[in-house]
Design a protein around this motif. Structure first.
Motif, mmCIF file in Angstrom:
data_model
loop_
_atom_site.group_PDB
_atom_site.id
_atom_site.type_symbol
_atom_site.label_atom_id
_atom_site.label_comp_id
_atom_site.label_asym_id
_atom_site.label_seq_id
_atom_site.Cartn_x
_atom_site.Cartn_y
_atom_site.Cartn_z
ATOM 1 N N TRP A 133 19.098 110.434 29.819
ATOM 2 C CA TRP A 133 17.818 110.725 30.470
ATOM 3 C C TRP A 133 17.572 112.226 30.514
ATOM 4 N N ARG A 134 18.618 112.979 30.783
ATOM 5 C CA ARG A 134 18.466 114.438 30.806
ATOM 6 C C ARG A 134 18.124 114.970 29.415
ATOM 7 N N GLY A 135 18.687 114.350 28.388
ATOM 8 C CA GLY A 135 18.441 114.819 27.032
ATOM 9 C C GLY A 135 17.168 114.297 26.418
ATOM 10 N N ALA A 136 16.443 113.449 27.144
ATOM 11 C CA ALA A 136 15.214 112.859 26.603
ATOM 12 C C ALA A 136 13.982 113.644 27.002
ATOM 13 N N GLY A 137 14.176 114.887 27.384
ATOM 14 C CA GLY A 137 13.036 115.723 27.729
ATOM 15 C C GLY A 137 12.659 115.697 29.192
ATOM 16 N N THR A 138 13.470 115.050 30.029
ATOM 17 C CA THR A 138 13.182 115.039 31.460
ATOM 18 C C THR A 138 13.655 116.347 32.075
ATOM 19 N N PRO A 139 12.766 117.141 32.665
ATOM 20 C CA PRO A 139 13.200 118.402 33.276
ATOM 21 C C PRO A 139 14.213 118.152 34.386
ATOM 22 N N ALA A 140 15.155 119.074 34.520
ATOM 23 C CA ALA A 140 16.172 118.920 35.561
ATOM 24 C C ALA A 140 15.539 118.859 36.947
ATOM 25 N N SER A 141 14.440 119.589 37.134
ATOM 26 C CA SER A 141 13.778 119.595 38.439
ATOM 27 C C SER A 141 13.140 118.254 38.770
ATOM 28 N N ALA A 142 12.927 117.401 37.747
ATOM 29 C CA ALA A 142 12.293 116.105 37.979
ATOM 30 C C ALA A 142 13.301 115.010 38.277
ATOM 31 N N LEU A 143 14.592 115.319 38.179
ATOM 32 C CA LEU A 143 15.640 114.335 38.446
ATOM 33 C C LEU A 143 16.146 114.475 39.875
ATOM 34 N N ARG A 144 16.252 113.349 40.559
ATOM 35 C CA ARG A 144 16.784 113.330 41.922
ATOM 36 C C ARG A 144 17.835 112.223 42.030
ATOM 37 N N PRO A 145 19.033 112.427 41.460
ATOM 38 C CA PRO A 145 20.055 111.378 41.515
ATOM 39 C C PRO A 145 20.456 111.045 42.949
ATOM 40 N N VAL A 146 20.643 109.762 43.199
ATOM 41 C CA VAL A 146 21.035 109.268 44.521
ATOM 42 C C VAL A 146 22.319 108.465 44.363
ATOM 43 N N ARG A 147 23.331 108.817 45.131
ATOM 44 C CA ARG A 147 24.623 108.153 44.978
ATOM 45 C C ARG A 147 24.634 106.800 45.683
ATOM 46 N N HIS A 148 25.579 105.977 45.277
ATOM 47 C CA HIS A 148 25.766 104.655 45.869
ATOM 48 C C HIS A 148 26.422 104.807 47.244
ATOM 49 N N LEU A 149 25.881 104.117 48.238
ATOM 50 C CA LEU A 149 26.448 104.179 49.580
ATOM 51 C C LEU A 149 27.658 103.266 49.745
ATOM 52 N N GLY A 150 27.916 102.428 48.753
ATOM 53 C CA GLY A 150 28.977 101.438 48.897
ATOM 54 C C GLY A 150 28.479 100.145 49.504
ATOM 55 N N ARG A 151 27.204 100.118 49.816
ATOM 56 C CA ARG A 151 26.549 98.946 50.404
ATOM 57 C C ARG A 151 25.051 99.155 50.259
ATOM 58 N N ASP A 152 24.298 98.111 50.549
ATOM 59 C CA ASP A 152 22.849 98.257 50.518
ATOM 60 C C ASP A 152 22.386 99.106 51.700
ATOM 61 N N PRO A 153 21.446 100.034 51.475
ATOM 62 C CA PRO A 153 20.939 100.827 52.603
ATOM 63 C C PRO A 153 20.210 99.934 53.597
ATOM 64 N N HIS A 154 20.367 100.278 54.860
ATOM 65 C CA HIS A 154 19.753 99.474 55.911
ATOM 66 C C HIS A 154 19.275 100.395 57.026
ATOM 67 N N GLY A 155 17.978 100.400 57.247
ATOM 68 C CA GLY A 155 17.429 101.151 58.360
ATOM 69 C C GLY A 155 17.104 102.594 58.012
ATOM 70 N N PRO A 156 16.398 103.271 58.909
ATOM 71 C CA PRO A 156 15.960 104.655 58.651
ATOM 72 C C PRO A 156 17.109 105.646 58.534
ATOM 73 N N ASP A 157 18.215 105.393 59.216
ATOM 74 C CA ASP A 157 19.334 106.337 59.134
ATOM 75 C C ASP A 157 19.906 106.390 57.718
ATOM 76 N N ASP A 158 20.060 105.228 57.097
ATOM 77 C CA ASP A 158 20.567 105.202 55.725
ATOM 78 C C ASP A 158 19.582 105.854 54.761
ATOM 79 N N LEU A 159 18.299 105.615 54.970
ATOM 80 C CA LEU A 159 17.298 106.232 54.100
ATOM 81 C C LEU A 159 17.303 107.750 54.252
ATOM 82 N N ALA A 160 17.443 108.217 55.484
ATOM 83 C CA ALA A 160 17.517 109.665 55.704
ATOM 84 C C ALA A 160 18.766 110.250 55.058
ATOM 85 N N ARG A 161 19.853 109.500 55.098
ATOM 86 C CA ARG A 161 21.096 109.961 54.470
ATOM 87 C C ARG A 161 20.931 110.063 52.955
#
Length: 270
Positions: A133-161
């Motif tokens: 994806w990075r090599g397909a012309g997507t600017p680095a500033s347009a990428l926002r990788p989000v890591r796996h929490l180890g579980r499904d996010p639940h509630g506003p606290d997880d979303l804020a995290r």
């Protein structure tokens, strides 16, 4: 797919309304009784035109928000073979509908070197896709990788995290223009090559589209475009309505439709 189709719905519904109840018919309201007798069928009543005008105004308000300079799309996909194909189709559909994509969120990323062999193979596959994806012309500033929490996010606290831990400064992205700045410019343009080749070329940016999934046909003063599961009926620019289609070619993510002036409709220069 459904989200993109929903964003395209106001434009489509307004087109249907114009075809069902053209404004020219409303202008002839004084002749409606006589026309009904001649045609042998009742003509639409005035309340129907009023209701159509009201609905058109509501749809126009929604369409103006979608087409505003401050409105952009954010695509979320999990890196991997299925995510790559879904992302490609989403980008193609967004380009077809003229919707700019400002951010790509690679979601549920595993750590790069997990100890578990099974997770290590999956993580390697994810990061390989992310590098593509990075090599397909997507600017680095347009990428926002989000890591796996180890579980499904639940509630506003997880979303804020997720927001605070996202790479690249979080998930909030400033748009190039503020909301309400007016309709954005049409990304499709007409090239004047009359002097060189006797052609006008309509250039339609469709990144990620494969020739096998692209279909187009001219219907009167409209161009019907189909890209995979997406379809759009686009009115021709006024200058092209007096031309005939000479051919089309897709190269480097741009569909170029060639038009030649119709001698019967084009003004003579002598």
């Amino acid at each position: 797919r459904e989200a993109l189709a929903t964003l395209a719905l106001p434009e489509q519904l307004r087109r249907y309304l114009r075809r069902l109840l053209p404004r020219e018919r409303q202008a002839a309201r004084a002749l409606r009784p006589m026309m009904a007798q001649l045609a042998g069928v009742p003509m639409p009543a005035q309340w129907l035109y009023d209701m159509a005008a009201h609905r058109d105004a509501e749809l126009a308000a929604v369409q103006s928000v979608i087409e505003d300079q401050g409105t952009t799309l954010r695509l979320v996909a999990e890196p991997g073979p299925a995510g790559e194909e879904a992302l490609r189709l989403a980008r193609a559909g967004a380009a077809l509908y003229g919707l700019p994509v400002d951010t790509l969120v690679p979601n549920r990323l595993l750590p790069p070197d997990p100890a578990d062999p099974w997770l290590a193979a999956l993580a390697a596959q994810q990061h390989k896709s992310l590098d593509a994806w990075r090599g397909a012309g997507t600017p680095a500033s347009a990428l926002r990788p989000v890591r796996h929490l180890g579980r499904d996010p639940h509630g506003p606290d997880d979303l804020a995290r997720l927001d605070t831990e996202a790479e690249g400064g979080g998930l909030a992205v400033e748009t190039a223009a503020p909301a309400g700045a007016g309709r954005r410019d049409d990304p499709w343009r007409v090239e004047d090559r009359l002097a060189e080749d006797g052609l006008l070329v309509w250039c339609l940016a469709l990144p990620g589209v494969a020739k096998s999934e692209l279909h187009l046909v001219r219907r009167d003063d409209e161009l019907v475009l189909t890209v995979g599961p997406f379809r759009r009926i686009v009115p021709l620019p006024s200058v092209l309505r007096r031309c005939t289609v000479a051919g089309a070619a897709l190269a480097d993510g741009v569909l170029r439709v060639r038009f030649t002036p119709d001698a019967a409709l084009w003004p003579r220069s002598d």
